[in-house]
Design a protein around this motif. Structure first.
Motif, PDB file in Angstrom:
ATOM      1  N   VAL A 130      45.638  59.807  66.690  1.00 32.37           N
ATOM      2  CA  VAL A 130      45.478  60.188  65.482  1.00 32.37           C
ATOM      3  C   VAL A 130      44.644  59.369  64.510  1.00 32.37           C
ATOM      4  N   LEU A 131      43.904  60.095  63.846  1.00 32.68           N
ATOM      5  CA  LEU A 131      43.366  59.652  62.814  1.00 32.68           C
ATOM      6  C   LEU A 131      43.395  60.253  61.353  1.00 32.68           C
ATOM      7  N   TYR A 132      42.640  59.847  60.338  1.00 27.13           N
ATOM      8  CA  TYR A 132      42.826  60.297  58.881  1.00 27.13           C
ATOM      9  C   TYR A 132      41.994  60.331  58.176  1.00 27.13           C
ATOM     10  N   HIS A 133      41.748  61.390  57.449  1.00 30.86           N
ATOM     11  CA  HIS A 133      40.638  61.848  56.453  1.00 30.86           C
ATOM     12  C   HIS A 133      41.148  62.131  55.149  1.00 30.86           C
ATOM     13  N   GLY A 134      40.492  61.314  54.060  1.00 28.96           N
ATOM     14  CA  GLY A 134      40.860  62.057  52.461  1.00 28.96           C
ATOM     15  C   GLY A 134      40.250  62.639  51.996  1.00 28.96           C
ATOM     16  N   THR A 135      40.660  63.620  51.253  1.00 30.18           N
ATOM     17  CA  THR A 135      39.634  64.813  50.471  1.00 30.18           C
ATOM     18  C   THR A 135      40.494  65.110  49.119  1.00 30.18           C
ATOM     19  N   LYS A 152      26.002  65.297  53.152  1.00 27.72           N
ATOM     20  CA  LYS A 152      24.734  64.588  53.257  1.00 27.72           C
ATOM     21  C   LYS A 152      24.747  63.292  54.138  1.00 27.72           C
ATOM     22  N   ARG A 153      25.840  63.059  54.626  1.00 30.97           N
ATOM     23  CA  ARG A 153      25.833  61.710  55.405  1.00 30.97           C
ATOM     24  C   ARG A 153      25.976  62.531  56.863  1.00 30.97           C
ATOM     25  N   LYS A 154      25.424  61.291  57.903  1.00 29.60           N
ATOM     26  CA  LYS A 154      25.269  61.796  59.249  1.00 29.60           C
ATOM     27  C   LYS A 154      26.578  61.965  59.992  1.00 29.60           C
ATOM     28  N   TYR A 155      27.713  61.381  59.347  1.00 28.75           N
ATOM     29  CA  TYR A 155      28.971  61.295  60.343  1.00 28.75           C
ATOM     30  C   TYR A 155      30.200  61.837  59.139  1.00 28.75           C
ATOM     31  N   VAL A 156      31.012  62.351  59.766  1.00 27.45           N
ATOM     32  CA  VAL A 156      32.296  62.243  58.832  1.00 27.45           C
ATOM     33  C   VAL A 156      33.202  60.809  59.354  1.00 27.45           C
ATOM     34  N   HIS A 157      33.810  60.338  58.143  1.00 27.35           N
ATOM     35  CA  HIS A 157      34.414  59.194  58.154  1.00 27.35           C
ATOM     36  C   HIS A 157      35.932  59.495  58.292  1.00 27.35           C
ATOM     37  N   LEU A 158      36.465  58.922  59.602  1.00 27.88           N
ATOM     38  CA  LEU A 158      37.671  58.842  59.735  1.00 27.88           C
ATOM     39  C   LEU A 158      38.246  57.593  59.755  1.00 27.88           C
ATOM     40  N   THR A 159      39.566  57.316  59.510  1.00 25.41           N
ATOM     41  CA  THR A 159      40.141  56.097  59.728  1.00 25.41           C
ATOM     42  C   THR A 159      41.338  55.992  60.650  1.00 25.41           C
ATOM     43  N   THR A 160      41.810  55.044  61.316  1.00 25.05           N
ATOM     44  CA  THR A 160      42.921  54.671  61.842  1.00 25.05           C
ATOM     45  C   THR A 160      44.211  54.327  60.910  1.00 25.05           C
ATOM     46  N   ASP A 161      43.751  54.294  59.620  1.00 25.50           N
ATOM     47  CA  ASP A 161      44.868  53.776  58.580  1.00 25.50           C
ATOM     48  C   ASP A 161      44.884  54.863  57.335  1.00 25.50           C
ATOM     49  N   PRO A 162      45.885  55.626  57.266  1.00 27.82           N
ATOM     50  CA  PRO A 162      46.243  56.647  56.356  1.00 27.82           C
ATOM     51  C   PRO A 162      45.767  55.864  54.809  1.00 27.82           C
ATOM     52  N   ARG A 163      46.253  54.549  54.509  1.00 26.82           N
ATOM     53  CA  ARG A 163      45.945  53.970  53.288  1.00 26.82           C
ATOM     54  C   ARG A 163      44.477  54.119  53.141  1.00 26.82           C
ATOM     55  N   ASP A 164      43.450  53.717  54.104  1.00 26.36           N
ATOM     56  CA  ASP A 164      41.978  53.990  53.955  1.00 26.36           C
ATOM     57  C   ASP A 164      41.637  55.278  53.367  1.00 26.36           C
ATOM     58  N   ALA A 165      42.130  56.316  54.165  1.00 26.93           N
ATOM     59  CA  ALA A 165      42.141  57.619  53.868  1.00 26.93           C
ATOM     60  C   ALA A 165      42.493  57.847  52.097  1.00 26.93           C
ATOM     61  N   TYR A 166      43.411  57.709  51.872  1.00 26.68           N
ATOM     62  CA  TYR A 166      43.996  57.749  50.485  1.00 26.68           C
ATOM     63  C   TYR A 166      43.105  57.175  49.561  1.00 26.68           C
TER      64      TYR A 166
END
Length: 217
Positions: A130-135, A152-166
């Motif tokens: 499971v990964l997380y993405h904030g928007t 405009k970036r090369k990749y979508v950024h995802l994270t293993t920690d929902p706090r980072d996404a928030y």
């Protein structure tokens, strides 16, 4: 961000007021650290050309050249106080692990604008479930139709920690949504998941069907 200190015995940068059994010396205030970090991130991820940096295809620049460029060629604000020790401290102590230092060079590990053509070889993540993405909430309707794109970036950024996404989402909006992504769905859909840092993952695209839950904030 916290202030950065320098150990008077070993010379290592630290966030602690004591190191090697002795009191440390202030190197960067919290405000100066944050400003320099934002500037370094901008130059190394998006616009090295504005200060004439010579960046190779893997994103590396000479630390001495970066310091000289920030001190003398950045057109906004006075950074004449910046020295190599400040740049190294910001890079080595970055809480997100965004920077990498090797010998006399530094780079950001992820987050580059696509137009720079940076090519970094990442390890493939075959284990995350499971990964997380904030928007921002205003983007959600389009995301559910078209998926998450790198824009405009090369990749979508995802994270293993929902706090980072928030945290990432709230930098752009007070009304946010945190998407929970099925990483195995990404793989089955033909999109590899790459390891950028301990918590940050990258993917070329996230199809709508791989979004399994949405939390609103």
């Amino acid at each position: 961000m916290r202030p950065v200190y320098i150990c008077t015995k070993c010379g290592a940068p630290t966030e602690e007021t004591t190191h090697c059994g002795t009191k440390t010396r202030l190197l960067l205030s919290a405000e100066s650290r944050e400003k320099l970090s934002h500037l370094m991130s901008y130059l190394l991820r998006h616009n090295p050309g504005i200060v004439g940096l010579n960046m190779d295809k893997e994103g590396w620049v000479e630390i001495s050249e970066l310091v000289e460029a920030i001190r003398n060629r950045w057109p906004k604000g006075n950074y004449s106080w910046v020295r190599q020790g400040h740049v190294l401290a910001v890079a080595l102590l970055d809480p997100k692990g965004r920077y990498q230092v090797e010998a006399n060079k530094v780079r950001t590990i992820y987050g580059h604008s696509r137009e720079l053509g940076i090519n970094i070889q990442y390890e493939v993540d075959n284990d995350s479930k499971v990964l997380y993405h904030g928007t921002a909430l205003k983007n959600l309707e389009k995301i559910m139709r078209e998926g998450v794109k790198p824009m405009k970036r090369k990749y979508v950024h995802l994270t293993t920690d929902p706090r980072d996404a928030y945290e990432a989402a709230t930098r752009h909006s007070t009304n946010t949504a945190i998407l929970t992504i099925d990483a195995e769905c990404l793989r089955k859909s033909g999109y590899k998941v790459y390891i950028a840092t301990q918590r940050i993952r990258l993917a070329k695209y996230v199809p709508p069907q791989c979004i399994i839950t949405i939390n609103y904030f």
